[in-house]
Design an enzyme around this catalytic site. Structure first.
Site, PDB file in Angstrom:
ATOM      1  N   LYS A 188       0.837  -1.220   0.000  1.00 26.22           N
ATOM      2  CA  LYS A 188       0.000   0.000   0.000  1.00 26.22           C
ATOM      3  C   LYS A 188       0.866   1.262   0.000  1.00 26.22           C
ATOM      4  O   LYS A 188       0.652   2.197  -0.771  1.00 26.22           O
ATOM      5  CB  LYS A 188      -0.908  -0.018   1.238  1.00 26.22           C
ATOM      6  CG  LYS A 188      -1.597   1.286   1.530  1.00 26.22           C
ATOM      7  CD  LYS A 188      -2.644   1.611   0.498  1.00 26.22           C
ATOM      8  CE  LYS A 188      -3.189   3.021   0.670  1.00 26.22           C
ATOM      9  NZ  LYS A 188      -4.238   3.323  -0.275  1.00 26.22           N
ATOM     10  N   CYS A 190      -3.499  10.948   1.267  1.00 29.98           N
ATOM     11  CA  CYS A 190      -2.822   9.669   1.023  1.00 29.98           C
ATOM     12  C   CYS A 190      -1.402   9.869   0.513  1.00 29.98           C
ATOM     13  O   CYS A 190      -0.439   9.501   1.167  1.00 29.98           O
ATOM     14  CB  CYS A 190      -3.602   8.855  -0.004  1.00 29.98           C
ATOM     15  SG  CYS A 190      -5.340   8.747   0.379  1.00 29.98           S
TER      16      CYS A 190
HETATM   17  N1  SAJ Z   1      -1.145  15.006  -8.856  1.00 32.34           N
HETATM   18  C1  SAJ Z   1      -0.214  15.750  -9.574  1.00 32.34           C
HETATM   19  N2  SAJ Z   1       0.197  15.271 -10.773  1.00 32.34           N
HETATM   20  C2  SAJ Z   1      -0.286  14.112 -11.297  1.00 32.34           C
HETATM   21  C3  SAJ Z   1      -1.230  13.349 -10.556  1.00 32.34           C
HETATM   22  C4  SAJ Z   1      -1.653  13.821  -9.334  1.00 32.34           C
HETATM   23  O1  SAJ Z   1       0.238  16.813  -9.147  1.00 32.34           O
HETATM   24  O2  SAJ Z   1       0.121  13.766 -12.411  1.00 32.34           O
HETATM   25  C5  SAJ Z   1      -1.598  15.488  -7.534  1.00 32.34           C
HETATM   26  C6  SAJ Z   1      -3.088  15.789  -7.488  1.00 32.34           C
HETATM   27  O3  SAJ Z   1      -3.364  17.054  -7.984  1.00 32.34           O
HETATM   28  C7  SAJ Z   1      -3.354  15.668  -5.998  1.00 32.34           C
HETATM   29  C8  SAJ Z   1      -2.409  14.559  -5.550  1.00 32.34           C
HETATM   30  O4  SAJ Z   1      -1.440  14.450  -6.583  1.00 32.34           O
HETATM   31  O5  SAJ Z   1      -3.023  16.867  -5.318  1.00 32.34           O
HETATM   32  C9  SAJ Z   1      -3.040  13.211  -5.328  1.00 32.34           C
HETATM   33  O6  SAJ Z   1      -4.041  12.923  -6.273  1.00 32.34           O
HETATM   34  P1  SAJ Z   1      -4.261  11.491  -6.948  1.00 32.34           P
HETATM   35  O7  SAJ Z   1      -5.435  11.592  -7.856  1.00 32.34           O
HETATM   36  O8  SAJ Z   1      -3.003  11.035  -7.584  1.00 32.34           O
HETATM   37  O9  SAJ Z   1      -4.515  10.486  -5.744  1.00 32.34           O
HETATM   38  P2  SAJ Z   1      -5.498  10.436  -4.448  1.00 32.34           P
HETATM   39  O10 SAJ Z   1      -4.746  10.996  -3.285  1.00 32.34           O
HETATM   40  O11 SAJ Z   1      -6.853  10.976  -4.727  1.00 32.34           O
HETATM   41  O12 SAJ Z   1      -5.653   8.821  -4.281  1.00 32.34           O
HETATM   42  C10 SAJ Z   1      -4.496   8.012  -4.131  1.00 32.34           C
HETATM   43  C11 SAJ Z   1      -4.572   6.843  -5.138  1.00 32.34           C
HETATM   44  N3  SAJ Z   1      -3.279   6.143  -5.203  1.00 32.34           N
HETATM   45  C12 SAJ Z   1      -2.652   5.906  -6.376  1.00 32.34           C
HETATM   46  O13 SAJ Z   1      -3.091   6.283  -7.448  1.00 32.34           O
HETATM   47  C13 SAJ Z   1      -1.379   5.136  -6.307  1.00 32.34           C
HETATM   48  C14 SAJ Z   1      -5.673   5.881  -4.711  1.00 32.34           C
HETATM   49  O14 SAJ Z   1      -5.725   4.746  -5.561  1.00 32.34           O
HETATM   50  C15 SAJ Z   1      -5.441   5.430  -3.258  1.00 32.34           C
HETATM   51  O15 SAJ Z   1      -6.473   4.542  -2.821  1.00 32.34           O
HETATM   52  C16 SAJ Z   1      -5.495   6.674  -2.391  1.00 32.34           C
HETATM   53  O16 SAJ Z   1      -4.407   7.534  -2.800  1.00 32.34           O
HETATM   54  C17 SAJ Z   1      -5.353   6.248  -0.944  1.00 32.34           C
HETATM   55  O17 SAJ Z   1      -6.403   6.143  -0.250  1.00 32.34           O
HETATM   56  O18 SAJ Z   1      -4.247   5.923  -0.497  1.00 32.34           O
END
Ligand code: SAJ
Length: 413
Positions: free
Chosen positions: A212, A266
């Site tokens: 995880k 997360c």
């Molecule tokens: N972000 C960027 N650039 C990107 C992708 C995301 O700056 O290319 C930023 C987003 O704007 C945001 C942050 O990262 O601020 C996180 O967003 P996210 O959509 O990547 O993820 P979360 O936090 O909504 O959900 C994540 C997911 N993990 C992965 O994709 C590996 C989800 O599957 C997990 O279940 C969740 O964390 C969790 O509960 O741990």
């Protein structure tokens, strides 16, 4: 006879999981310490925003398949999805998990299965075993060394669903299930077989725990790479969005997107759990956290440079949530940037967030004006795009003759 499950913690993960279990023929008792949460769910309503969830909760509560309460009750399985924040110095805080175990210990019976879903530092499931040995010396516990099958089973099975797409991903995603013994993994898998269409991948508890953390650290490190590229490109006067688009045409390159920083509960948190347990080894993971955490201050410095020759500057700050098209402000870098700019006090801040009706009081207390995006842009000298909400995509025409700082690249390609 149908299976009965206690879902401990009815938040962003616990409530959707409880609802999905209940809609698959399982009797679910949802347990939460928060009286409002219990009351709302028992009325068939929900306290979080997640597409598709309210309809399912309404149905399963009206059919008597899901009921919320404060105290665990005897059941076949106990799933735990409580928060694991970090303390000062990024040390993981597992006190909510310990409290959950304390609460279920008195009702545990032979044949029960306990499954921890909360993001946890490596070794937490084994700690639970020690805690249970203290609380229930009458129970024979499973033993990973001797492979002794116990009176109860204990496994770690992390949630990995994406907020905004939880209902679909709960069913379709593969699940990693790490038991204290292989028998524990198999017992836990029986619970997930009721509703998961993805593969159930069995391993041991420590591997599942690190799995995880690894998934979110992987994403954090890759976002840090994109964020570092954005700094390099600013210095070399190159459009980072074009650079990444072109690089991603290589068949083995897939760079993520830079932004104003990494938010949510997360990705900005979980990598620290690895750093905390392996401080000497986790050098890249630590550095990625620092790179992503330093991005809000960098954006603020860009704004300050942009306004240095403008008398009484106004800045339109577009978006406050931590990612696009949601209403979640947790750990949002956009919020952090607005707060830092407000502290500077050198400009008028015109803030817009179309997904939130009532903004938190601490933001209303600082000196910002809340108004619709079109008005904010019209009044501003500088347009600072902080969140790539779909609603903002068409506004590029309105930004002509303005200084634009597009932290998400939606207008920059
Ligand atoms: N972000 C960027 N650039 C990107 C992708 C995301 O700056 O290319 C930023 C987003 O704007 C945001 C942050 O990262 O601020 C996180 O967003 P996210 O959509 O990547 O993820 P979360 O936090 O909504 O959900 C994540 C997911 N993990 C992965 O994709 C590996 C989800 O599957 C997990 O279940 C969740 O964390 C969790 O509960 O741990």
């Amino acid at each position: 006879m149908s299976l009965t499950v206690n879902m401990i913690g009815l938040g962003y993960i616990g409530l959707p999981t409880a609802a999905i279990l209940a809609s698959h023929g399982i009797k679910v008792i949802g347990v939460d310490r928060n009286q409002d949460v219990v009351n709302i769910i028992n009325q068939g309503e929900i306290h979080i925003v997640e597409p598709g969830l309210e309809e399912i909760v309404k149905l399963v509560v009206s059919e008597g398949e899901l009921r919320a309460t404060f105290q665990p009750e005897p059941a076949d399985a106990f799933l735990i999805a409580v928060p694991t924040p970090f303390k000062q110095n990024h040390e993981p805080d597992i006190s909510y998990i310990e409290a959950a175990i304390q609460s279920i210990a008195p009702v545990l019976q032979q044949g029960n299965c306990i499954i921890l879903e909360s993001t946890s530092p490596v070794g937490t499931t084994e700690k639970i075993l020690e805690q249970l040995a203290q609380l229930r010396p009458d129970l024979k516990l499973p033993d990973g060394d001797s492979m002794q099958v116990g009176d109860i089973s204990l496994a770690y099975c992390p949630e990995r669903v994406l907020p905004g797409n939880i209902i679909h991903e709960l069913i379709e995603n593969d699940r990693v299930i790490g038991g204290i013994t292989p028998h524990c993994s198999e017992q836990a898998a029986k619970v997930y077989k009721h509703f998961v269409r993805g593969a159930l991948l069995l391993t041991n508890a420590r591997t599942a725990e690190l799995c995880k953390l690894t998934e979110n650290a992987y994403r954090d490190v890759n976002i840090a790479f994109a964020n570092e590229l954005s700094l390099i490109c600013d210095q070399l006067n190159i459009n980072v969005w074009e650079l990444i688009r072109l690089s991603n045409h290589h068949p083995r390159v897939n760079i993520l997107q830079p932004g104003p920083g990494v938010g949510g509960h997360c990705i900005a948190v979980d990598p620290w759990f690895i750093v905390h347990s392996s401080p000497e080894q986790a050098r890249l993971i630590r550095q990625a956290r620092h790179i992503n955490d330093s991005k809000p201050a960098y954006v603020v410095s860009q704004v300050l440079t942009a306004i240095q020759n403008i008398a009484n500057p106004s800045i339109a700050c577009l978006g406050l949530t931590f990612k696009p098209d949601i209403d979640d402000l947790r750990e949002s870098p956009a919020m952090q940037i607005v707060e830092m700019l407000a502290k500077q006090g050198t400009s008028k801040l015109l803030v817009t967030e179309p997904h939130i009706e009532t903004l938190p009081q601490h933001l209303l207390d600082i000196n910002v004006e809340i108004l619709p995006a079109t008005e904010a842009i019209a009044q501003a000298d500088v347009v600072l795009l902080l969140v790539n909400h779909t609603a903002f995509e068409g506004y590029v025409e309105l930004t002509k003759n303005k200084i634009v700082i597009d932290t998400r690249g939606i207008w920059s390609l």
